[in-house]
Write an enzyme that holds these catalytic residues in place. Structure first.
Site, PDB file in Angstrom:
ATOM      1  CG  LEU A  89      -2.010  -1.062   1.247  1.00  0.00           C
ATOM      2  CD1 LEU A  89      -2.817  -0.969   2.544  1.00  0.00           C
ATOM      3  CD2 LEU A  89      -2.942  -0.903   0.051  1.00  0.00           C
TER       4      LEU A  89
ATOM      5  CB  SER B 274       0.419   7.165   0.948  1.00  0.00           C
ATOM      6  OG  SER B 274       1.734   7.471   1.409  1.00  0.00           O
TER       7      SER B 274
ATOM      8  CB  VAL C 173       9.459   9.825   2.185  1.00  0.00           C
ATOM      9  CG1 VAL C 173       9.159  10.068   3.658  1.00  0.00           C
ATOM     10  CG2 VAL C 173      10.884   9.323   1.997  1.00  0.00           C
TER      11      VAL C 173
ATOM     12  CB  ILE D 242      -6.608   2.984  -0.834  1.00  0.00           C
ATOM     13  CG1 ILE D 242      -6.132   1.542  -0.654  1.00  0.00           C
ATOM     14  CG2 ILE D 242      -8.099   3.098  -0.503  1.00  0.00           C
ATOM     15  CD1 ILE D 242      -6.275   1.035   0.771  1.00  0.00           C
TER      16      ILE D 242
ATOM     17  CB  CYS E  14      -9.034   4.903   8.201  1.00  0.00           C
ATOM     18  SG  CYS E  14      -8.524   4.890   6.470  1.00  0.00           S
TER      19      CYS E  14
ATOM     20  N   GLY F 197       3.665   1.410   5.120  1.00  0.00           N
ATOM     21  CA  GLY F 197       4.709   2.266   5.673  1.00  0.00           C
ATOM     22  C   GLY F 197       4.467   2.678   7.105  1.00  0.00           C
TER      23      GLY F 197
ATOM     24  CB  CYS G  30      -7.774   8.819   7.622  1.00  0.00           C
ATOM     25  SG  CYS G  30      -7.697   7.228   6.801  1.00  0.00           S
TER      26      CYS G  30
END
Length: 382
Positions: free
Chosen positions: A6, A8, A11, A32, A96, A119, A191
């Site tokens: 997953l 985002s 970093v 996502i 979440c 992460g 989130c």
């Protein structure tokens, strides 16, 4: 190993990709996507996806953008708004993780892989054949408090490659690997709300309901608030009053009254007794608690995201289950979660929602739902 990662655009998840790629795993990247509540898409998604695409191209990996928009708003934000409307303090980030990242994503995509990696700053340790969620090396970045509602099955399928690194090491790895987001700032906010102002979000959905701000020491009205749902116990900022500091110490939901106290030292801001309900024991109910009759055992705990741990005991008796802290706890907010750790602060055992009702003696303890995975009779030893 075939791993779903997953990512985002930040970093941390990029370094996870780098580390696992260097180890030779078969990686498949997932982003996502969650839109805003007006279906316009979230404000930072395009930039995030562009960064994720650069990471995927750098390592020659597949990237899939998956939408869990409806699920997020039907579950996480519905929970948030319902909790706020009741005068309680929600924890949307925790929900979440439980319901979206490791819930719907796992059910639809993650299940096809050996593991799912993220992460998050957390670790997984095995003790006597049982897996435990464990704290990360970096105490400031540790995110076990955001993960403390996940189930044992979810934990068993996860990987947290950053658990043995601190943030400075992650940044250094990113620079050495020439990652495109090596210097990108960490995301802030709740989130997937991104840059949405939380108060604006609450106002849009619940509106405003003016009511009195009362000095709890004198009983006098000293101002007016916009609605009890904008305030949480322990809150200091956003009260708009001079002569502070002022802290929210109590709310009367029925009459829409918010009580505040003045100064840092007032005892009205503090407590040591934290009643819990809907407790989630990630790796099974601790054996000490599973004993018949009244019992107690030592723990450390947190009631907010902080590197500092508090010491105390879990008590189970006719009143139910609660934490008794060894020191004063500021701003005990019903609806929030107390995160429960082992005495040595290394294992996150689970979490319980802070109850809005202080149980009276000699009442049934059935009000406190205790959940454990894989089943209610399972135990763990700490």
């Amino acid at each position: 190993m075939k791993i779903a990662v997953l990512i985002s655009g930040g970093v941390d998840s990029a370094v996870v990709v780098h580390k696992l790629f260097q180890e030779g795993h078969d990686l498949h990247l997932f982003y996502i996507r969650i839109g805003m509540d007006n279906d316009e898409g979230d404000c930072s998604a395009e930039e995030d996806i562009e960064m994720c695409t650069l990471i995927a191209h750098k390592y020659g990996l597949p990237l899939k953008i998956v939408s869990l928009h409806k699920e997020y708003w039907d579950h996480v934000m519905a929970y948030t708004l319902d909790t706020v409307a009741k005068g309680l303090t929600p924890h949307p980030d925790m929900m979440c993780n439980k319901l979206i990242k490791f819930g719907f994503f796992e059910q639809r995509w993650g299940k096809d892989f050996d593991k799912t990696a993220t992460g998050h700053y957390a670790s997984i340790k095995e003790k006597d054949g049982t897996l435990f969620l464990a704290t990360a090396k970096d105490p400031v970045k540790d995110q076990t408090d955001f993960l403390a509602q996940i189930s044992y099955d979810q934990l068993s399928h996860l990987m947290f490659p950053l658990g043995d690194l601190d943030k400075a090491e992650v940044r250094e790895i990113a620079r050495e690997a020439n990652l495109p987001n090596a210097s990108r700032k960490d995301s802030q906010g709740i989130c997937f709300l991104g840059k949405i102002d939380y108060a604006d979000f609450i106002a849009r959905h619940l509106g405003e309901k003016p009511g009195p701000l009362i000095d709890i020491a004198t009983g006098k009205k000293i101002g007016e608030h916009k609605g009890y749902w904008f305030y949480t116990i322990g809150q200091r900022k956003g009260l708009g009053m001079s002569g502070g500091p002022w802290f929210v110490v109590k709310k009367n939901i029925r009459d829409n009254v918010v009580y505040v106290s003045n100064g840092y030292d007032t005892k009205l801001q503090y407590g040591r007794r934290i009643p819990l309900e809907e407790i989630n024991w990630i790796s099974g109910i601790p054996s000490s608690l599973n004993a018949e009759g009244e019992c107690s055992f030592d723990i450390t705990f947190k009631t907010r995201h902080t590197p500092e741990f508090l010491s105390g005991k879990i008590i189970k008796d006719s009143e139910g289950i609660r934490i008794i802290s060894e020191s004063d706890v500021q701003g005990i907010a019903p609806g929030q979660f107390a995160i429960i750790y082992s005495p040595d602060k290394t294992l996150c055992l689970g979490s319980g929602m802070i109850s809005a009702n202080i149980p009276k003696r000699k009442t049934s303890s059935g009000r406190n739902k205790v959940s454990a995975t894989p089943n209610q009779s399972s135990t763990s030893t700490i």
